[in-house]
Design a protein around this motif. Structure first.
Motif, mmCIF file in Angstrom:
data_model
loop_
_atom_site.group_PDB
_atom_site.id
_atom_site.type_symbol
_atom_site.label_atom_id
_atom_site.label_comp_id
_atom_site.label_asym_id
_atom_site.label_seq_id
_atom_site.Cartn_x
_atom_site.Cartn_y
_atom_site.Cartn_z
ATOM 1 N N TYR A 35 0.829 -1.211 0.000
ATOM 2 C CA TYR A 35 0.000 0.000 0.000
ATOM 3 C C TYR A 35 0.859 1.255 0.000
ATOM 4 C CZ TYR A 35 -3.479 3.360 1.639
ATOM 5 O OH TYR A 35 -4.299 4.443 1.788
ATOM 6 N N GLN A 41 0.807 3.878 -3.047
ATOM 7 C CA GLN A 41 0.272 5.226 -2.830
ATOM 8 C C GLN A 41 1.351 6.279 -3.071
ATOM 9 O OE1 GLN A 41 -2.709 6.004 -2.650
ATOM 10 N NE2 GLN A 41 -3.651 4.044 -2.209
ATOM 11 N N LYS A 67 3.816 6.055 -5.221
ATOM 12 C CA LYS A 67 3.983 6.228 -6.666
ATOM 13 C C LYS A 67 2.827 7.019 -7.253
ATOM 14 C CE LYS A 67 5.434 2.336 -8.853
ATOM 15 N NZ LYS A 67 5.548 0.846 -8.913
ATOM 16 N N ILE A 68 1.612 6.760 -6.736
ATOM 17 C CA ILE A 68 0.448 7.529 -7.218
ATOM 18 C C ILE A 68 0.652 9.015 -6.920
ATOM 19 C CG2 ILE A 68 -2.008 7.951 -6.863
ATOM 20 C CD1 ILE A 68 -2.360 4.972 -6.402
ATOM 21 N N LEU A 126 3.496 10.662 -6.412
ATOM 22 C CA LEU A 126 4.550 11.223 -7.255
ATOM 23 C C LEU A 126 4.063 11.435 -8.670
ATOM 24 C CD1 LEU A 126 7.603 9.099 -6.164
ATOM 25 C CD2 LEU A 126 7.621 11.574 -6.426
ATOM 26 N N GLY A 127 3.499 10.373 -9.240
ATOM 27 C CA GLY A 127 3.080 10.415 -10.640
ATOM 28 C C GLY A 127 2.029 11.469 -10.873
ATOM 29 N N GLN A 164 -2.935 13.506 -2.279
ATOM 30 C CA GLN A 164 -2.558 12.229 -1.678
ATOM 31 C C GLN A 164 -2.078 12.413 -0.231
ATOM 32 O OE1 GLN A 164 -3.829 9.578 -3.593
ATOM 33 N NE2 GLN A 164 -1.834 8.619 -3.377
ATOM 34 N N LEU A 185 -5.047 14.047 2.081
ATOM 35 C CA LEU A 185 -6.130 13.127 2.449
ATOM 36 C C LEU A 185 -5.597 11.850 3.089
ATOM 37 C CD1 LEU A 185 -8.215 13.651 -0.782
ATOM 38 C CD2 LEU A 185 -8.670 14.633 1.449
ATOM 39 N N ASN A 186 -4.314 11.899 3.456
ATOM 40 C CA ASN A 186 -3.716 10.797 4.216
ATOM 41 C C ASN A 186 -3.585 9.481 3.466
ATOM 42 O OD1 ASN A 186 -3.059 12.073 6.586
ATOM 43 N ND2 ASN A 186 -5.146 11.899 7.371
ATOM 44 N N PHE A 187 -3.647 9.542 2.120
ATOM 45 C CA PHE A 187 -3.387 8.297 1.406
ATOM 46 C C PHE A 187 -1.900 7.974 1.493
ATOM 47 C CE2 PHE A 187 -7.329 9.649 -0.537
ATOM 48 C CZ PHE A 187 -8.046 8.469 -0.483
ATOM 49 N N MET A 222 10.348 6.032 -4.710
ATOM 50 C CA MET A 222 10.006 5.937 -6.126
ATOM 51 C C MET A 222 9.899 4.487 -6.565
ATOM 52 S SD MET A 222 11.815 9.049 -8.108
ATOM 53 C CE MET A 222 13.359 9.344 -7.319
ATOM 54 N N GLY A 223 10.045 3.577 -5.605
ATOM 55 C CA GLY A 223 9.877 2.170 -5.937
ATOM 56 C C GLY A 223 11.063 1.558 -6.638
ATOM 57 N N LEU A 224 12.260 2.118 -6.436
ATOM 58 C CA LEU A 224 13.452 1.547 -7.053
ATOM 59 C C LEU A 224 14.155 0.561 -6.141
ATOM 60 C CD1 LEU A 224 15.044 4.632 -8.880
ATOM 61 C CD2 LEU A 224 14.020 2.611 -9.937
#
Lengths: 624, 387
Positions: free
Chosen positions: B238, B242, B244-245, B247-248, B262, B265-267, B338-340
């Motif tokens: 999660y 979230q 990445k969402i 950032l993107g 993001q 709203l605490n995502f 960034m998920g690297l």
């Protein structure tokens, strides 16, 4: 010293290598940023929007139901309910546990929530408890932080302010069951109720209205932050009935504890002004949820409070059916109105003896006196000459033997037998004696009270096929349209025959000796003309006839006669017809006729009052 | 008479410097860059609190002010003092590490800090600095021949792995990794042959299956989810999904300051600590991210320039070691959000909310600056003046 110098050179060389490596890695970071934020930006922007925005359906208020004078019969009330959104909870059980520490939640409710959660999509709120008190609402709101996924929602619940009054016509609303699902998105709404009986069901689609939508911004735990966009739906259409609740109330009161039904209708327009069926029930109880005990009481009561006897009670019409027999005979010219039949108290057909209700007999009877005295022997002879096929045909023309087409669900057809029917249903041929029995409204003949009211209306309005209705408006394509002035089909019955039958009915109520003379209306301009009926529900044995037929009050309730009375009024310029059926009430003249008289007086008084009111309004206008 | 010409004809080329000299030498542009990065942090924390100095931004400013003072204090202390006391500091840091380890096992769960009242001291943070100092001192006097001897490398390896294993046991994969990587870089800079690294890395790769067994269940899960985050979008994946969402969806120019949905709203989880870069880049877009990256790059350049200008091997190694540690901080953090790389608890240096990391990093930069101020001071093998 050069030793250090060498080291310095090597350090610089290697620093370049490592620094270059770092620069490469930072380039990778920048590339990743470019990938996420430029190349994939649209995809993630959409996902972020999905996260943020949640679209909710807005329930339109259900249309009200009003009586003919605008008195509210069905309204909407605020209903505070606790809902849970499955996808916003850590687990459904966790949240339900937390909630049950604050408000009571039964095991049944818990099971239902789980069941609904499986059926619905996880973002659809599921109602946990309805009709919360203010205190409960406050307690839930205060503890909101510990109740992930719980929301308090203000819904609307149906309320019937008149309670049991008119309950059978209104019907009730209740949750959509799976086999009733249509493509209406409103049905997705938690706690959405659809009409399940009466006009609530027939006019459900128009009264539902159309859904609106609200886009709201929600945070990660599903709490609504603000509303982004709102599209209001269309509220349901208000339904105006032809009923007059004041008269309805009077009629229900007048029927009292009897198992009975009354229908009063306008003979020209088909407006049903009173439709009472007693005992009744409180439809609010259905909305609240019945306890199993309440349900047992309602469903096993021998006087069947849940059934609308006015349209679903099928009774032998008894002597009221003689009006149809008379019309069939007159129209077919199998008899003349002047033809006289001598009543000695009984008649013989083959080996079977047929009795008149008056043991001593009526003496010589013609059409008028036959109706006035309700002489069975006279009508035995009339029927014998006419044959039942013609009588059955006339009965159907006058609205019997099939649903009248009133705008209510579950109307029963009653039964008008003939040779073909008997062959099919009982696999037996028609006996000539059965013609006699059925011609006086016994035997296989059954009718509903509304059919009797329609029959009387059609006799009174000059032979036009008026069809009754309870809603002032009609439905076209989910919306309500005013009824256009109806052109009822002509039933092709001669004026003379109808006039003769009406003359007989006048005699019943207004000539001394008429079976309903004691229940006549004496007020000028309100006189009614009627026909009594007492439908026997048991077989009277030969032995009983010898020892004397038991009186109704000597019999157990279930074996007593049905008391019937049909009438129209006012005599000179008929406007209303009435049918009263008191199940196991006893004699038509003693029980049903007085009820009809009292109700018809009230109906006509209201009528006069309305006229006076209209005059008052007119004078008011002139004054200004 | 010919006198030997000083290599650097400077008044700094003296064994002793006055405090006044040193103050003149303070590298103010370095402080400016550090402050610029910290200011990005304050602004982001202010936004994270929905436009409020409480509860994060104000505290962070105070800490930065304290940290900068400590940094200047450390910078003014003679570099030789740090060298002389490098081992002692290392030993103290190590004892503290053992202490939290013991208390952690006796007490409840994975407590990684010692509460000093005003600050929660994380020995692993001190160790990051102490280890660099100790290794720099060890390699300071080493000639090529010595470094070439494998046996010579045994003590520093022990110095690295003893604390690394302790930290790993805490369990703190991120810090352990940083200790090993920054030490590796230091070994390389000290002149250890490349083939030896190849050998160790190959050995390390071979040991991965073995190491896998040592990882805690949640660490294994993190690695697995890193490999396929979509697998578990509502559970452990999660956070990264979230992130990445966020950032993107920020896109090229961002959603605007204080307007990141993001984070608002605490995502976005942990938006004030580990995922603060995400929040920054959501609101400022790729442009903001690149500017921040540029600031970090500038800081690295300063570190490298200082390291190369140092006359002493100790100064060079310390300056480079601290710079590398700093690089590892922000690289691991940004690459993670960034998920690297897998999710590891490494803060974004000078920006993430948190006291210990801020203080230890600024202390580290104090040492770098000390190396700068004393860049021309020759240091003997034992940490005295020129022999």
């Amino acid at each position: 010293m050069y030793h250090d110098n060498d080291r310095s050179k090597m350090f610089s060389r290697r620093a370049l290598v490592l620094g270059g490596g770092k620069a490469l890695l930072m380039g990778a970071l920048a590339a990743r940023m470019y990938y996420l934020q430029v190349m994939e930006a649209n995809k993630y922007a959409m996902l972020a929007e999905d996260n943020r925005v949640s679209t909710r359906l807005l329930a339109p208020p259900r249309g009200l139901i009003l009586d003919r004078n605008g008195i509210a019969m069905a309204v909407n009330q605020h209903n505070y309910r606790a809902m849970v959104v499955a996808e916003r909870t850590p687990s459904l059980d966790y949240t339900l546990d937390a909630l049950s520490r604050i408000i009571t939640i039964g095991d049944g409710e818990r099971a239902r929530v789980h069941k609904e959660a499986r059926r619905r999509r996880s973002f659809v709120p599921i109602s946990v408890r309805e009709n919360l008190t203010w205190e409960e609402v406050a307690r839930v709101e205060v503890n909101a932080a510990d109740l992930p996924g719980v929301i308090i929602d203000v819904g609307q619940s149906r309320h019937y302010p008149l309670e049991s009054l008119g309950a059978h016509i209104l019907g009730y609303v209740s949750a959509v069951s799976e086999n009733e699902l249509t493509d209406d998105p409103l049905e997705e709404l938690p706690g959405f109720r659809i009409g399940k009986g009466g006009v609530e069901r027939i006019y459900d689609m128009a009264m539902r209205g159309r859904h609106g939508t609200s886009s709201v911004e929600v945070n990660a735990v599903g709490r609504v932050i603000r509303e982004l966009e709102r599209k209001e739906g269309e509220p349901g259409v208000d339904l105006n009935l032809t009923l007059d609740v004041k008269l309805q109330e009077y009629a229900a009161q007048r029927l009292g504890d009897e198992s009975a039904a009354v229908v009063v209708m306008d003979i020209h327009t088909g407006d049903v002004i009173v439709m009472a069926s007693t005992p009744s029930f409180d439809p609010n109880a259905f909305n609240r949820g019945l306890t199993s005990e309440e349900w047992k009481d309602l469903s096993t009561n021998p006087r069947s409070p849940l059934s609308n006897k006015a349209i679903a009670g099928q009774f032998a019409p008894g002597s009221t059916f003689k009006l149809v027999t008379a019309l069939a005979a007159l129209e077919s010219r199998d008899i003349t109105p002047e033809m006289r039949v001598f009543c000695s108290g009984h008649t013989q057909m083959g080996s079977i003896k047929f009795h008149c209700w008056k043991k001593e007999g009526h003496g010589a009877q013609d059409m008028i006196s036959g109706i006035k005295n309700s002489c069975d022997v006279y009508f035995y002879e009339v029927a014998r000459r006419t044959g039942f096929e013609k009588i059955a045909e006339m009965a159907r023309r006058f609205g019997m033997g099939g649903p009248t087409g009133v705008d209510l669900p579950n109307e029963r057809p009653g039964n008008i037998p003939d040779k073909a029917w008997k062959k099919k249903a009982l696999k037996q041929p028609w006996h000539p004696g059965e013609t006699l029995i059925n011609a006086i409204g016994q035997g296989y003949v059954t009718t509903t009270p509304i059919q009797l009211a329609v029959m009387t209306a059609r006799i009174a309005n000059g032979g036009f096929g008026v069809v009754p209705h309870v809603a002032r408006d009609t439905i076209v394509d989910k919306s309500v349209k005013s009824r256009t002035n109806p052109q009822w089909p002509n039933l092709n019955v001669s004026r003379q025959s109808l006039a003769l039958v009406r003359k007989g009915m006048f005699a019943v109520s207004n000539e001394p000796g008429g079976t309903a003379y004691k229940a006549r209306i004496t007020q000028e301009g309100m006189w009614l003309s009627g026909k009594t009926g007492s439908a026997q529900v048991r077989r009277i044995t030969m032995r009983e006839r010898e020892t004397g037929v038991k009186k109704n009050d000597q019999l157990p309730w279930k074996e007593r006669d049905h008391a019937l009375f049909v009438a129209y009024a006012p005599e000179e310029n008929p406007r209303y017809s009435i049918a009263v059926v008191v199940e196991h009430g006893g004699g038509g003249s003693a029980v049903a006729a007085p009820i009809a008289r009292d109700i018809m007086i009230e109906v006509q008084k209201r009528d006069l009052a309305r006229v006076a009111e209209a005059k008052d309004d007119a004078t008011d206008l002139r004054r200004f | 008479m010919l006198r030997p010409m000083p290599r650097m004809p400077s008044r700094l080329n003296r064994t002793e410097m006055s405090v006044r000299d040193k103050i003149w030498q303070i590298n103010w542009s370095l402080i400016a860059v550090l402050s610029a990065i910290a200011c990005v942090g304050f602004a982001t924390l202010y936004s994270a609190a929905q436009g409020s100095l409480d509860p994060w931004a104000m505290k962070q400013m105070v800490r930065f002010a304290i940290g900068i003072s400590i940094m200047i204090g450390i910078a003014l202390v003679d570099l030789r003092f740090w060298m002389r006391n490098a081992y002692i500091m290392y030993v103290i840091a190590f004892i503290l590490l053992v202490a939290v380890e013991l208390r952690g096992t006796i007490g409840m769960g994975a407590q990684r800090w010692i509460d000093l009242g005003f600050i929660q001291l994380q020995p692993s943070e001190i160790m990051k600095i102490a280890l660099i100092l100790a290794l720099a001192r060890y390699f300071h006097g080493a000639g090529f021949q010595e470094i070439g001897r494998p046996l010579f490398l045994i003590p520093p390896l022990i110095m690295v792995f003893a604390p690394a294993i302790l930290v790993l046991k805490q369990p703190d994969l991120g810090t352990a990794m940083m200790l090993v990587l920054s030490s590796g870089a230091l070994f390389f800079m000290a002149g250890v042959r490349v083939w030896k690294f190849v050998l160790v890395i190959a050995g390390g790769l071979a040991a991965i299956p073995l190491a896998w067994q040592f990882l805690r269940e949640y660490q294994k899960k993190r690695v697995l989810i890193f490999l396929d985050p979509e697998n578990d979008p509502l559970g452990a994946g999660y956070h990264i999904t979230q992130s990445k969402i966020a950032l993107g969806s920020g896109g090229m120019f961002g959603k605007g300051y204080m307007m990141g949905t993001q984070s608002r709203l605490n995502f976005l989880p942990e938006k004030q600590t580990d995922f603060i870069f995400t929040m920054f880049a959501e609101e400022w877009g790729m442009m903001g991210g690149l500017v921040l990256l540029g600031l970090y790059a500038l800081l690295l350049a300063f570190g490298y320039a200082i390291a190369m200008r140092c006359r002493s091997q100790f100064g060079r190694l310390v300056a480079h070691g601290i710079t590398t540690t700093f690089f590892l901080y922000f690289f691991i953090n940004t690459a993670m959000v960034m998920g690297l790389v897998p999710v590891v608890g490494v803060p974004l240096p000078l920006i993430s909310y948190g006291g210990t990391a801020m203080l230890s990093l600024l202390a580290g930069w104090g040492l770098v600056m000390s190396a700068y101020i004393h860049r021309d001071v020759p240091i003997s093998r034992r940490g005295m003046g020129e022999e």
